[in-house]
Design an enzyme around this catalytic site. Sequence first.
Site, PDB file in Angstrom:
ATOM      1  CG  HIS A  93      -1.540  -1.038   1.468  1.00  0.00           C
ATOM      2  ND1 HIS A  93      -1.352  -2.231   2.348  1.00  0.00           N
ATOM      3  CD2 HIS A  93      -2.874  -1.403   1.564  1.00  0.00           C
ATOM      4  CE1 HIS A  93      -2.237  -3.134   2.426  1.00  0.00           C
ATOM      5  NE2 HIS A  93      -3.221  -2.543   1.840  1.00  0.00           N
ATOM      6  CG  ASP A  96       1.846  -1.063   3.439  1.00  0.00           C
ATOM      7  OD1 ASP A  96       1.308  -0.713   4.290  1.00  0.00           O
ATOM      8  OD2 ASP A  96       1.448  -1.797   2.584  1.00  0.00           O
TER       9      ASP A  96
HETATM   10  C1  XUL Z   1      -7.442  -6.738   4.653  1.00  0.00           C
HETATM   11  C2  XUL Z   1      -6.518  -7.348   3.563  1.00  0.00           C
HETATM   12  C3  XUL Z   1      -5.898  -6.086   2.841  1.00  0.00           C
HETATM   13  C4  XUL Z   1      -5.679  -6.107   1.519  1.00  0.00           C
HETATM   14  C5  XUL Z   1      -4.808  -4.923   0.683  1.00  0.00           C
HETATM   15  O1  XUL Z   1      -8.338  -7.516   5.120  1.00  0.00           O
HETATM   16  O2  XUL Z   1      -6.685  -8.303   3.053  1.00  0.00           O
HETATM   17  O3  XUL Z   1      -4.410  -6.028   3.364  1.00  0.00           O
HETATM   18  O4  XUL Z   1      -5.092  -7.387   1.028  1.00  0.00           O
HETATM   19  O5  XUL Z   1      -5.508  -3.588   0.751  1.00  0.00           O
END
Ligand code: XUL
Length: 430
Positions: A93, A96
């Site tokens: 993300h 992150d």
């Molecule tokens: C949350 C989840 C996230 C997604 C990406 O449950 O799985 O980490 O994978 O946003």
Amino acid sequence: MKPIKFEGAKSKSTMAFRHFNSSEKIQGKPMGEHLKFAMSYWHTLCSGLSDMFGEGTVEKTFGKKSLIDIAKAKADFGFEFMSNLGIEYYCFHDTDIAPEGETLKETLDNVWMMVEHLDVLQKKTGIKLLWGTANAFTNKMFMSGAATSPNADIFAITAAKVKTAIDATIKLGGTGYVFWGGREGYDTLLNTNMELELNNLAHMLTMARDYGRKAGFDGDFFIEPKPKEPTKHQYDFDAATCIGFLKKYGLDKDFKLNIEANHATLAGHTFRHELATARINGMLGSIDANQGDMLLGWDTDQFPSDIYEAVYCMLEVLKAGGFKTGGLNFDAKNRRQSNTIEDMYQGYILGMDTYALGLKIADRIIKDGRIDDFIANRYKSYKSGIGQKIVKGETSLENLTKYALGLKQINLESGRQEHLESIINQLMFG
Ligand code: XUL
Ligand code: CO
């Protein structure tokens, strides 16, 4: 830490691979290419393993003080970690990889600075980006949603974050871009215009698709279904809901699904059901490999250890013809009490070996053929006569009624579930 070696099934070490041997061929293709393992940046490099009641149990500042230095040190550690494990991909993300700034501009600039750092690390190691995404759920401004916020300014900020995360994904050569709608849902209809929120969500995805294509992104966009948590009702409930949504808004050519094991079970489905639903609709794009705890009603994001689940998952992946733009991302974290670097390695080794063994057994099941033959035979009445006409759409209620009235004896055959489960156990354990 030294590179983790393949020692074979007889090894007693939990710091070595017993099944994952990247170059070993299955169906003529190296295991590493079948599995396309990815490291989740957020759990691996950012999570301190805190829970609702307790602080983190592990420190992930890597000896640095300033937020930028910490961000760079995380990336450096992450690439060394992946290299040691032989992991070829990672997923992130925006939040992150880079710290949030005081202003939106500062936040986006930080992302760009870190993209340059990651680009250098990628070139040095050969490790690639699997997918990127924007975190539009942690910051309190997203408390009522991001693309489904009742506040249009938040919708605009979400668009800016999505644009930057798509640009970052393109720059780093990512083959996927994920939307997980953590806050895209609602808690009560007393304050929610569901119709407008769903239209706005579709508009955000449409703009992302159009922008990405214009900017040269030729990978896949993915929606990651999850039924609840953090909101009570999430719009991307499960694979079937997402497919219906994507088709309604004409997005089904550019979007596929990123199926997560723990999200499937939260939706009251098996992992395999979700994978099969995506596959038969041509939308199995990528996988978040983890597992939940059946006694807990939330997303525990554990490293996968359940061989049955991995076997059924890899059966679906093989039947789908393998991954193209996606892969197996370990959206998983260590348990809160497993708070050492060694635990981090052991978590990944466990997950990678579970899936490597899953792949080998799935291949064995396909080669054995008894399960596929059983299913094919179970539907043999559709291969000829009236069944063939039904499949071809050549029947009507009138002519089927005429046919049914002429029937004398019907042969109902056993579904033989226990027999089939025995075959699976035979193939797994001998
Ligand atoms: C949350 C989840 C996230 C997604 C990406 O449950 O799985 O980490 O994978 O946003
Ligand atoms: Co996930």
